[in-house]
Design an enzyme around this catalytic site. Structure first.
Site, PDB file in Angstrom:
ATOM      1  N   TYR A 164       7.693   2.063 -19.385  1.00  0.00           N
ATOM      2  CA  TYR A 164       7.681   3.074 -20.437  1.00  0.00           C
ATOM      3  C   TYR A 164       9.090   3.631 -20.698  1.00  0.00           C
ATOM      4  O   TYR A 164       9.563   3.633 -21.849  1.00  0.00           O
ATOM      5  CB  TYR A 164       6.705   4.196 -20.071  1.00  0.00           C
ATOM      6  CG  TYR A 164       6.167   4.987 -21.241  1.00  0.00           C
ATOM      7  CD1 TYR A 164       6.751   4.901 -22.501  1.00  0.00           C
ATOM      8  CD2 TYR A 164       5.070   5.829 -21.095  1.00  0.00           C
ATOM      9  CE1 TYR A 164       6.259   5.628 -23.574  1.00  0.00           C
ATOM     10  CE2 TYR A 164       4.571   6.563 -22.160  1.00  0.00           C
ATOM     11  CZ  TYR A 164       5.180   6.457 -23.401  1.00  0.00           C
ATOM     12  OH  TYR A 164       4.687   7.181 -24.452  1.00  0.00           O
ATOM     13  N   GLU A 171      14.126   1.349 -27.702  1.00  0.00           N
ATOM     14  CA  GLU A 171      13.850   1.859 -29.050  1.00  0.00           C
ATOM     15  C   GLU A 171      14.966   2.779 -29.535  1.00  0.00           C
ATOM     16  O   GLU A 171      15.442   2.663 -30.677  1.00  0.00           O
ATOM     17  CB  GLU A 171      12.508   2.603 -29.049  1.00  0.00           C
ATOM     18  CG  GLU A 171      11.309   1.682 -28.835  1.00  0.00           C
ATOM     19  CD  GLU A 171      10.027   2.452 -28.578  1.00  0.00           C
ATOM     20  OE1 GLU A 171       9.936   3.613 -29.036  1.00  0.00           O
ATOM     21  OE2 GLU A 171       9.121   1.909 -27.917  1.00  0.00           O
TER      22      GLU A 171
END
Length: 242
Positions: A164, A171
């Site tokens: 995660y 991103e």
């Protein structure tokens, strides 16, 4: 009185049968959906590995899998519908944020700005997404079939601890790499004057998106940690309604 009681019993049985039928249909659909999504992300994983083995580089990898990625990631919008109609007991808000942020990354950043498609950060979040989704959809599939191997359960609630944050880094780095190209091109922006009398700057929109990770990421990460404690250790977690 006897007739009234019998009518009530018949009506109750009919309602129970309808509920069972709806539940069976929902389970069948969810099983099909999760099998299809598992297969889709496995196809993506194999395509990425094959590309890298054949080419020896990550450059051009995104373009080679773009169509498949866009299809399966966009199709995940169905999951928001699952939550909204109640066949999956998960927060609509949490699911919506996760799915829509992925779709935004695919369509409005990576797919729209070809100059960043070969960035290492793009490959980072693609690898993370692929590993995460294969694990997640496999978990849901086996759980629905009532044959859940422990290693899949373990992977679902442990791998995210590393994946995660890595995905978020990928991103954010990708959005950051996109900023100069967005500023120069003025893409998706509206300048005044125009017929709508509205101004919008996509460059600053992306900066706001990056800043939004500061409050959102900890909440989603802590949500997963609470789920992990509940599933793996049997803790009773009381959460406020979203």
């Amino acid at each position: 009185m006897a007739s009234s009681e019998e009518d009530g019993t018949v009506e109750e049985k009919e309602n129970n049968n309808k509920k069972r039928t709806k539940s069976a249909l929902a389970t069948a659909w969810l099983t099909f959906y999760n099998i299809a999504m598992t297969a889709g992300w496995l196809v993506l994983a194999m395509a990425m590995m094959r590309f890298y083995i054949q080419k020896g580089t990550h450059k051009g990898l995104y373009r080679s899998i773009a169509r498949t990625l866009k299809f399966f990631q966009t199709f995940a919008l169905v999951e928001v519908g699952h939550c909204a109609i109640g066949i999956v007991r998960t927060s609509v808000i949490v699911t919506g944020v996760q799915v829509c942020s992925r779709i935004f990354m695919v369509w409005f950043i990576t797919n729209s700005i070809r100059q960043i498609q070969s960035e290492e950060s793009v490959i980072l979040f693609l690898v993370v997404w692929t590993m995460t989704e294969i694990t997640r959809y496999s978990y849901y599939t086996f759980n629905l079939l009532h044959h859940l191997p422990y290693f899949i359960k373990w992977a679902r609630y442990n791998l995210f601890i590393i994946l995660y944050p890595l995905g978020v880094v990928g991103e954010l780095m990708t959005i950051y790499a996109a900023l100069p190209f967005v500023r120069r091109s003025g893409m998706y922006s509206m300048r005044l004057p125009n017929v709508y009398n509205v101004s919008f700057d996509y460059y600053y929109c992306l900066i706001i998106v990056m800043l939004s990770y500061i409050p959102l990421f900890p909440q989603l990460y802590l949500h997963m940690l609470r789920q992990r404690r509940r599933v793996l250790h049997g803790e009773v977690i009381v959460e406020k309604d979203d």
